[in-house]
Enzyme design. Structure first.
Site, PDB file in Angstrom:
ATOM      1  CD  GLU A 271      41.835  19.371  43.458  1.00 29.45           C
ATOM      2  OE1 GLU A 271      42.534  19.147  44.457  1.00 29.45           O
ATOM      3  OE2 GLU A 271      41.211  18.469  42.857  1.00 29.45           O
TER       4      GLU A 271
ATOM      5  CD  GLN B 225      39.773  18.904  38.845  1.00 27.04           C
ATOM      6  OE1 GLN B 225      40.269  19.994  38.591  1.00 27.04           O
ATOM      7  NE2 GLN B 225      40.132  18.204  39.904  1.00 27.04           N
TER       8      GLN B 225
ATOM      9  CE1 TYR C 203      38.180  11.779  39.183  1.00 23.41           C
ATOM     10  CE2 TYR C 203      38.320  11.018  41.450  1.00 23.41           C
ATOM     11  CZ  TYR C 203      38.272  12.053  40.530  1.00 23.41           C
ATOM     12  OH  TYR C 203      38.303  13.354  40.963  1.00 23.41           O
TER      13      TYR C 203
ATOM     14  CD  GLU D  19      37.016  14.743  43.791  1.00 24.04           C
ATOM     15  OE1 GLU D  19      37.853  13.912  43.355  1.00 24.04           O
ATOM     16  OE2 GLU D  19      37.252  15.524  44.734  1.00 24.04           O
TER      17      GLU D  19
ATOM     18  CG  ASN E 226      37.945  16.456  48.740  1.00 23.63           C
ATOM     19  OD1 ASN E 226      37.065  16.092  47.970  1.00 23.63           O
ATOM     20  ND2 ASN E 226      39.212  16.098  48.581  1.00 23.63           N
ATOM     21  CD  GLU E 227      39.262  12.158  47.407  1.00 26.46           C
ATOM     22  OE1 GLU E 227      40.487  12.032  47.623  1.00 26.46           O
ATOM     23  OE2 GLU E 227      38.751  11.975  46.291  1.00 26.46           O
TER      24      GLU E 227
END
Length: 515
Positions: free
Chosen positions: A46, A366, A262, A317, A193-194
């Protein structure tokens, strides 16, 4: 004094017996077992901190050796890792990114303020051509995240045409003007995204209609099998989000549904990246283990509407996320990578492998200098993290057939709570090589495992291990090889029974040969 000595001896023997108690694993070869998609081993890049600029991209005029502005040492490291796909340009950044700002003459490109990550001004010198050419050089499939939050339907449709259309059209002509005759043939596309958060704070019902609209105008032309369209999926345990998507998007328009999770112990207080104690470590492992529950429950919802498993679960993610030490920071969301991160990587990859019937892609967050990165840079210096080494050890599972297994894991206990200490996954590739990967998250205890391999007719074993003297150990720019894989020999194979002793906080991968 004598009684105390006897008691101490008995206690020591009891602890030793508990720590060495064997765990039996049943491993079988099933005719209809799923293939572990290589795309489970994907990565994420990203526009965030120093992931792209000063990470991947240093510019063609840099004194750091580069290929079209991308660091050669990073290219070689990722080739070694055999990364199957790379997701770009976000993340939250994707829904503010306008792709046409990143093509054409460098001196004519507008700047963009990265409002999500640090408020920095970027010059758009790294754009579509840079990213897609990088993917070609890496042998990785590009996964583009389309701008749905602030971009229009036509903008995304034009991007598809620009990257994929072979014939004459406004966008393919523009691509040729910018120096690229042949299209790249981009298959994987994220539609936003999201969407529940930074992608627009949408309700699931609203996003479904948005998704259907954007997907309708994305042409499948010139891509074998058509585009692979991925819906912005749930955050953690938002099972209603998955339910609404699966119920209301026709399977003909939907190839994948995303999931983000996460390893964060508390969003208000994530804890340090290096100077953590065992309590914090245990909390991290608890959050990482939640991935098993999330995949199981989201899969159950998907099964209600898609018993044939035509729609994939895409964990695009995942990884560890800690508080940034501002005094040591080398950019937004920069963090060090310790043996704790190796545990997170090994655990999650085993979970993904064992759910290979539904999980077909995952993207570690990432790649460079951000969150649970596999590579860290400091000017001309570059180091490989413990997470890199786990990914490199586990790459043997890519596109291999899952060997299902059953076992009851011993417990890792702390503060009155317990977690399964072990995750294990196994596969057999097209050359009949069997690989078994183990992760022992227990901070203190060895665990001994036995596996009956007679069904597979295994004759020879070899292995590698990643561990260190402390959970807080990491590779630094002064000591880049503190944590690297070593040969592993703490096993026996007798009459087809494999016995393995796994040290505390270790990752082990074994290769088993039939002759």
């Amino acid at each position: 004094m004598k009684k105390l000595t006897v008691f101490s001896l008995l206690f020591s023997l009891l602890v030793a017996w508990n720590s060495s108690a064997q765990t039996k694993i049943e491993l079988t070869h099933q005719e209809n077992a799923p293939i572990i998609s290589k795309h489970i081993y994907g990565h994420f890049a990203e526009h965030l901190g120093k992931c792209i600029y000063e990470g991947f991209y240093v510019g063609e005029n840099s004194t750091i050796p580069n290929s079209a502005g991308v660091r050669k040492d990073i290219i070689e490291a990722l080739k070694e890792l055999q990364i199957p796909n790379l997701r770009w340009p976000g993340g939250c950044f994707a829904d503010t990114y306008h792709w046409m700002d990143g093509i054409g003459d460098l001196d004519k490109r507008p700047t963009i303020v990265n409002t999500w990550w640090g408020g920095t001004t970027e010059d758009n010198s790294f754009g579509t051509h840079n990213f897609l050419n990088l993917c070609k050089e890496l042998g990785a499939e590009p996964y583009l995240s389309g701008n749905v939050g602030s971009g229009g339907v036509q903008e995304l449709a034009d991007w598809v045409q620009y990257t994929n259309f072979k014939g004459k059209s406004p966008m393919s002509d523009l691509r040729r003007e910018n120096g690229r005759e042949e299209p790249w043939g981009v298959k994987y596309w994220g539609i936003g995204n999201e969407a529940w958060g930074c992608g627009g704070n949408m309700r699931a019902e609203y996003y479904v209609d948005i998704y259907r609209k954007y997907a309708t105008f994305m042409s499948n032309a010139d891509v074998d099998g058509g585009l692979y369209k991925i819906a912005s999926g749930a955050n953690d345990d938002d099972y209603n989000w998955t339910e609404v998507l699966m119920k209301n998007i026709p399977k003909s328009m939907l190839q994948g549904v995303a999931l983000h999770h996460y390893t964060v112990i508390d969003w208000a207080d994530k804890g340090p990246d290096i100077d953590f104690n065992e309590e914090t470590y245990f909390k991290s492992m608890k959050q990482s283990w939640l991935m098993e529950e999330l995949i199981t429950k989201h899969t159950a919802i998907m099964d209600k509407y898609d018993a044939e498993k035509e729609v994939d679960l895409i964990v695009d993610e995942w990884g560890g996320w800690y508080d940034v030490d501002k005094e040591k920071s080398r950019g937004v969301l920069y963090q060090q990578n310790t043996m704790r991160d190796a545990m997170i990587a090994g655990m999650n990859l085993n979970i993904f492998n064992n759910h290979a019937d539904r999980v077909k892609m995952a993207n570690l967050a990432q790649t460079v200098n951000v969150l649970q990165a596999v590579i860290l840079t400091d000017d001309e210096k570059m180091i490989l993290t413990p997470t890199y080494h786990v990914m490199n050890m586990y790459k043997v599972h890519q596109d291999a057939t899952l060997l299902p297994l059953k076992f009851n894991s011993p417990k890792y206990s702390y503060g009155g709570e317990s977690l399964p200490a072990l995750t294990v996954s196994a596969s057999q590739n097209s050359e009949n090589l069997t690989h078994i990967s183990f992760t022992n998250i227990d901070a203190k205890s060895n665990h001994e495992i036995t596996i009956d391999l007679n069904e597979l007719d295994i004759k020879t074993i070899s292995g590698s291990i990643l561990t260190s003297t402390s959970l807080q150990d990491y590779n630094s720019f002064n000591n880049p090889s503190k944590i690297t894989p070593k040969n592993f020999e703490d096993y026996t194979l007798k009459r087809g029974i494999l016995t393995v002793s796994l040290p505390p906080f270790s990752v082990v991968v074994l290769k088993a040969l039939q002759d």
